[in-house]
Write an enzyme that holds these catalytic residues in place. Structure first.
Site, PDB file in Angstrom:
ATOM      1  N   ASP A   1      40.453  46.818  29.815  1.00  0.00           N
ATOM      2  CA  ASP A   1      41.385  45.802  29.326  1.00  0.00           C
ATOM      3  C   ASP A   1      40.653  44.518  28.906  1.00  0.00           C
ATOM      4  OD1 ASP A   1      40.635  45.237  31.949  1.00  0.00           O
ATOM      5  OD2 ASP A   1      42.666  44.850  32.680  1.00  0.00           O
TER       6      ASP A   1
ATOM      7  N   ASP B   1      35.367  39.840  31.637  1.00  0.00           N
ATOM      8  CA  ASP B   1      35.427  38.454  32.073  1.00  0.00           C
ATOM      9  C   ASP B   1      33.997  38.046  32.470  1.00  0.00           C
ATOM     10  OD1 ASP B   1      36.542  36.056  32.978  1.00  0.00           O
ATOM     11  OD2 ASP B   1      37.192  36.863  34.886  1.00  0.00           O
TER      12      ASP B   1
ATOM     13  N   LYS C   1      36.313  37.347  27.392  1.00  0.00           N
ATOM     14  CA  LYS C   1      36.260  35.890  27.590  1.00  0.00           C
ATOM     15  C   LYS C   1      34.789  35.506  27.628  1.00  0.00           C
ATOM     16  CE  LYS C   1      40.162  35.647  30.791  1.00  0.00           C
ATOM     17  NZ  LYS C   1      40.496  35.325  32.187  1.00  0.00           N
TER      18      LYS C   1
END
Ligand code: 5GP
Length: 187
Positions: free
Chosen positions: A106, A109, A137
């Site tokens: 998904d 990070d 991110k």
């Protein structure tokens, strides 16, 4: 309480609407189909739970023979805070040795999860190993991980929807939205 009322309370803004996501998923599937055109079978390995909706949409747009498997990981999280330690809590049903494996995640990070997965899977000697991640991110990265197929880069905010949750809520929203900071920073 109605889900719509909860959404109204907790969500700050939509980052990626349904149409934008769907368009990008079609593009990613076309790219993957082209890159794997000469392969007998691609094993899509979805990382539960966050990837289940992305994987379902992506797989249905693929034009290469593929099979679907899942793994589940536990990262020692408390709410939104990750401590970088990852553990496999459910393995694939079938062996990935000699298979062309595409990990479907998904979001990347800090990068610890994908880094762990790549090492774990590489040790099993798949025929090939690539990664497909809906979101990244980049500002939060602590480990340098390579993503072969990326949907979108997003800023450092906690996002929910399209498989992603906050405290197991909001996974089934058809869009991706930023949670209000005061919701996740009150922990
Ligand atoms: P990493 O190991 O790269 O720090 O974290 C990866 C995992 O953290 C993802 O698979 C996801 O479960 C979780 N995560 C990181 N950022 C977000 C976010 O904004 N929203 C949600 N729902 N999960 C996130």
């Amino acid at each position: 309480m109605a889900l719509s009322a909860l959404v109204e309370q907790a969500i700050e803004r939509t980052l990626l609407d349904e149409q934008t996501i769907q368009r990008r998923v079609v593009e990613l599937a076309a790219q993957i189909s082209s890159d794997y055109a000469d392969v007998d079978n691609v094993v899509l390995v979805g990382v539960l739970k966050g990837s289940f909706i992305f994987l379902a949409d992506l797989a249905r747009h693929l034009d290469v023979p593929h099979s679907v498997d899942f793994i589940a990981l536990s990262s020692y999280n408390r709410g939104t805070v990750s401590y970088g330690a990852v553990r496999l809590i459910m393995d694939t049903r079938s062996s990935i040795t000699d298979q062309h494996v595409l990990i479907v995640e998904d979001i990347v990070d800090t990068g610890y999860t994908l880094d762990y997965l790549m090492r774990n899977f590489e040790a099993r000697r798949p025929a090939s190993l690539r990664t497909c991640t809906l979101l990244s991110k980049p500002d939060r990265r602590e480990v340098d991980v390579h993503v072969d197929y990326l949907g979108f880069e997003i800023p450092d905010v906690w996002v929910v929807g399209y498989g992603l949750d906050y405290a197991n809520r909001f996974r089934t929203l058809p869009y991706i939205a930023a949670l209000r900071r005061d919701v996740y920073e009150k922990e």
